[in-house]
Design a protein around this motif. Structure first.
Motif, PDB file in Angstrom:
ATOM      1  N   GLN A 215      54.455  10.580  26.630  1.00  0.00           N
ATOM      2  CA  GLN A 215      54.397   9.118  26.615  1.00  0.00           C
ATOM      3  C   GLN A 215      53.711   8.602  25.350  1.00  0.00           C
ATOM      4  O   GLN A 215      54.148   7.613  24.755  1.00  0.00           O
ATOM      5  N   THR A 216      52.660   9.289  24.939  1.00  0.00           N
ATOM      6  CA  THR A 216      51.926   8.853  23.751  1.00  0.00           C
ATOM      7  C   THR A 216      52.768   9.022  22.501  1.00  0.00           C
ATOM      8  O   THR A 216      52.718   8.181  21.580  1.00  0.00           O
ATOM      9  N   VAL A 217      53.556  10.076  22.441  1.00  0.00           N
ATOM     10  CA  VAL A 217      54.473  10.258  21.309  1.00  0.00           C
ATOM     11  C   VAL A 217      55.444   9.079  21.244  1.00  0.00           C
ATOM     12  O   VAL A 217      55.746   8.555  20.162  1.00  0.00           O
ATOM     13  N   GLY A 218      55.918   8.642  22.420  1.00  0.00           N
ATOM     14  CA  GLY A 218      56.802   7.483  22.458  1.00  0.00           C
ATOM     15  C   GLY A 218      56.112   6.223  21.961  1.00  0.00           C
ATOM     16  O   GLY A 218      56.715   5.408  21.248  1.00  0.00           O
ATOM     17  N   ILE A 219      54.834   6.069  22.318  1.00  0.00           N
ATOM     18  CA  ILE A 219      54.067   4.903  21.873  1.00  0.00           C
ATOM     19  C   ILE A 219      53.919   4.901  20.354  1.00  0.00           C
ATOM     20  O   ILE A 219      54.033   3.861  19.692  1.00  0.00           O
ATOM     21  N   THR A 220      53.662   6.074  19.769  1.00  0.00           N
ATOM     22  CA  THR A 220      53.469   6.144  18.320  1.00  0.00           C
ATOM     23  C   THR A 220      54.738   5.731  17.567  1.00  0.00           C
ATOM     24  O   THR A 220      54.651   5.167  16.464  1.00  0.00           O
ATOM     25  N   LYS A 221      55.897   5.993  18.161  1.00  0.00           N
ATOM     26  CA  LYS A 221      57.140   5.570  17.513  1.00  0.00           C
ATOM     27  C   LYS A 221      57.246   4.052  17.490  1.00  0.00           C
ATOM     28  O   LYS A 221      57.712   3.455  16.497  1.00  0.00           O
ATOM     29  N   GLU A 222      56.818   3.415  18.577  1.00  0.00           N
ATOM     30  CA  GLU A 222      56.829   1.955  18.618  1.00  0.00           C
ATOM     31  C   GLU A 222      55.801   1.369  17.651  1.00  0.00           C
ATOM     32  O   GLU A 222      56.040   0.345  17.000  1.00  0.00           O
ATOM     33  N   PHE A 241      47.474  -0.455  11.549  1.00  0.00           N
ATOM     34  CA  PHE A 241      48.273   0.184  12.591  1.00  0.00           C
ATOM     35  C   PHE A 241      48.835   1.531  12.139  1.00  0.00           C
ATOM     36  O   PHE A 241      49.089   2.412  12.961  1.00  0.00           O
ATOM     37  N   SER A 242      49.004   1.683  10.864  1.00  0.00           N
ATOM     38  CA  SER A 242      49.408   2.998  10.348  1.00  0.00           C
ATOM     39  C   SER A 242      48.303   4.019  10.609  1.00  0.00           C
ATOM     40  O   SER A 242      48.566   5.163  11.017  1.00  0.00           O
ATOM     41  N   LYS A 243      47.060   3.582  10.390  1.00  0.00           N
ATOM     42  CA  LYS A 243      45.919   4.468  10.672  1.00  0.00           C
ATOM     43  C   LYS A 243      45.823   4.740  12.173  1.00  0.00           C
ATOM     44  O   LYS A 243      45.557   5.877  12.586  1.00  0.00           O
ATOM     45  N   PHE A 244      46.056   3.689  12.967  1.00  0.00           N
ATOM     46  CA  PHE A 244      46.017   3.838  14.428  1.00  0.00           C
ATOM     47  C   PHE A 244      47.061   4.852  14.899  1.00  0.00           C
ATOM     48  O   PHE A 244      46.789   5.703  15.755  1.00  0.00           O
ATOM     49  N   ARG A 245      48.262   4.771  14.316  1.00  0.00           N
ATOM     50  CA  ARG A 245      49.315   5.736  14.671  1.00  0.00           C
ATOM     51  C   ARG A 245      48.894   7.166  14.333  1.00  0.00           C
ATOM     52  O   ARG A 245      49.092   8.090  15.117  1.00  0.00           O
ATOM     53  N   ASP A 246      48.291   7.336  13.167  1.00  0.00           N
ATOM     54  CA  ASP A 246      47.841   8.680  12.771  1.00  0.00           C
ATOM     55  C   ASP A 246      46.780   9.213  13.729  1.00  0.00           C
ATOM     56  O   ASP A 246      46.774  10.413  14.060  1.00  0.00           O
ATOM     57  N   ILE A 247      45.883   8.311  14.176  1.00  0.00           N
ATOM     58  CA  ILE A 247      44.845   8.730  15.126  1.00  0.00           C
ATOM     59  C   ILE A 247      45.482   9.158  16.443  1.00  0.00           C
ATOM     60  O   ILE A 247      45.118  10.191  17.021  1.00  0.00           O
ATOM     61  N   GLU A 248      46.434   8.370  16.926  1.00  0.00           N
ATOM     62  CA  GLU A 248      47.114   8.703  18.182  1.00  0.00           C
ATOM     63  C   GLU A 248      47.833  10.048  18.081  1.00  0.00           C
ATOM     64  O   GLU A 248      47.788  10.856  19.011  1.00  0.00           O
ATOM     65  N   LEU A 249      48.477  10.280  16.956  1.00  0.00           N
ATOM     66  CA  LEU A 249      49.161  11.575  16.772  1.00  0.00           C
ATOM     67  C   LEU A 249      48.155  12.718  16.738  1.00  0.00           C
ATOM     68  O   LEU A 249      48.424  13.812  17.246  1.00  0.00           O
ATOM     69  N   ALA A 377      35.706  12.179  17.183  1.00  0.00           N
ATOM     70  CA  ALA A 377      35.683  12.131  15.720  1.00  0.00           C
ATOM     71  C   ALA A 377      36.877  11.347  15.181  1.00  0.00           C
ATOM     72  O   ALA A 377      36.749  10.579  14.218  1.00  0.00           O
ATOM     73  N   LEU A 378      38.039  11.494  15.814  1.00  0.00           N
ATOM     74  CA  LEU A 378      39.230  10.760  15.377  1.00  0.00           C
ATOM     75  C   LEU A 378      39.061   9.255  15.568  1.00  0.00           C
ATOM     76  O   LEU A 378      39.354   8.460  14.666  1.00  0.00           O
ATOM     77  N   TRP A 379      38.564   8.864  16.724  1.00  0.00           N
ATOM     78  CA  TRP A 379      38.393   7.435  16.999  1.00  0.00           C
ATOM     79  C   TRP A 379      37.276   6.839  16.143  1.00  0.00           C
ATOM     80  O   TRP A 379      37.361   5.668  15.715  1.00  0.00           O
ATOM     81  N   LYS A 380      36.243   7.588  15.870  1.00  0.00           N
ATOM     82  CA  LYS A 380      35.183   7.101  14.975  1.00  0.00           C
ATOM     83  C   LYS A 380      35.740   6.860  13.581  1.00  0.00           C
ATOM     84  O   LYS A 380      35.360   5.899  12.891  1.00  0.00           O
TER      85      LYS A 380
END
Length: 389
Positions: A215-222, A241-249, A377-380
């Motif tokens: 599901q999270t992979v699907g979210i990163t595509k959006e 949001f590009s940084k946010f996508r990288d964090i999610e991945l 560490a990723l979220w920080k």
């Protein structure tokens, strides 16, 4: 040290490769082969190819030859999903553990059956399996009697049919003489049930984590689509949001790795101990059969003694009575032997189970600590990058 080397026939053993062999119409007769590389203490090396049925044969032969020893488990059959990557790799791990346990075991480590399994060609192994099947043709009572205990196996083997025939018309119920074995039987049945429930809950938990990853992979595509849309109009939002996508991945990668590790470090041991519990129950069943044989012999002796005391049968019956007493004594010794060995085996099983499950929990704790530290560490990192803007 020299004695240890002599007792250990195989120095090392590993499953070096696995292959799915497609066979039959539409692959309906396909099977998996396990390529086993072993090195013996004398320096010789062997490579053999085995299938699930070969491992199953090895385990059953050891169980039949050693009625008072717990034989390490092998993975269950799975008729529907046996070719899925998860099942194939799980079986590889479990069969590897099975062989590792055998080669260092004080009883199985130098067993001729294990040597045959590791060194025979496929044709030679097929011959051994056919010979074993022929040897197993006698009646079920005779199967139950083979090697109740190492010291008294022949007595149990040769007399159970005779005693059963003598006692055919006797009515006697088996009376447990040691309640600790009854308690252990009840405990193992409940333990198997509780382990099974815990295993099911663990499977559901890991599956939910796997679903969350998807599901999270699907979210990163959006998120990527939104970031691309905003790039020309509001580049600072696009960059955030590009940084946010990288964090999610990154979080997805860490979570996916944790889920896979949890299967091996926690789910595998749970499955393992469900099978160990079944193996321990088998020992108790073997002891119960030995007790039954002994008590049938006692009943037969008692019946003959009563007839002799009543003046019946003459010298012929007196001879039969003496023979019955001898059989009773030998079966009694066999029962005592298997009782001692089974009690020792169950104590070792309990200690091993405790160590293995505690180790699994420690590994699970370590894995989750690492997961927590990495995700924090990723979220920080995201927070710092946004704060800087």
């Amino acid at each position: 040290m020299e004695e240890t080397k002599q007792e250990r026939l195989v120095a090392s053993c590993e499953i070096s490769d696995i292959k799915v062999v497609e066979d039959g119409p539409k692959g309906l007769q396909s099977f998996v082969t396990y390529h086993i590389r072993s090195e013996f203490s004398n320096g010789t090396q062997h490579l053999c190819v085995r299938r699930y049925s070969d491992f199953e044969w090895l385990q059953k032969r050891l169980e039949q030859d050693h009625k008072d020893v717990i034989v390490p488990p092998i993975p269950d059959k799975d008729a529907f999903f046996r070719f899925s990557p998860e099942v194939v790799h799980f079986r590889r791990r479990q069969f590897g553990r099975f062989l590792d346990r055998l080669i260092v075991h004080p009883v199985f480590g130098d067993a001729k059956t294990l040597e045959v399994f590791l060194t025979a060609t496929e044709e030679q192994l097929a011959s051994h399996k056919a010979a074993s099947k022929t040897a197993d043709e006698p009646a079920s009572e005779q199967k139950e009697q083979q090697q109740v205990g190492a010291a008294a196996a022949s007595a149990f083997f040769s007399m159970l049919n005779t005693v059963s025939n003598i006692a055919t018309n006797l009515t006697t119920e088996v009376q447990e003489v040691d309640s600790s074995f009854t308690d252990k039987k009840v405990y193992l049945e409940l333990l198997r049930e509780k382990l099974g429930q815990t295993l099911n809950a663990t499977e559901n938990y890991i599956q939910k984590n796997t679903d969350y990853v998807d599901q999270t992979v699907g979210i990163t595509k959006e998120i990527e689509a939104f970031e691309s849309f905003e790039r020309a109009n509001y580049p600072e939002i696009s960059e955030a949001f590009s940084k946010f996508r990288d964090i999610e991945l990154g979080v997805v990668e860490v979570l996916d790795r944790r889920s896979k590790n949890e299967r091996e470090m926690f789910e595998d041991p749970l499955r393992d101990h469900v099978a160990w519990t079944v193996a321990a129950e088998r020992l108790l069943d073997n002891r119960a059969r030995a007790l039954k044989a002994y008590q049938l012999a006692q009943a037969a002796t008692k019946a003959k003694q009563e007839k002799v005391d009543a003046g019946q049968g003459g010298e012929t019956l007196a001879l039969e009575l003496q023979k019955a007493k001898d059989q009773e004594a030998e079966l009694g010794a066999a029962f005592e032997t298997i009782s001692i060995n089974v009690k020792k085996q169950l104590e070792e099983y309990q200690n091993d189970k405790s160590k293995a499950l505690r180790l699994a929990l420690r590994e699970l704790a370590r894995e989750n600590i690492e997961y927590g530290e990495q995700t924090i560490a990723l979220w920080k990192d995201l927070g710092k990058s946004l704060q800087a803007k």
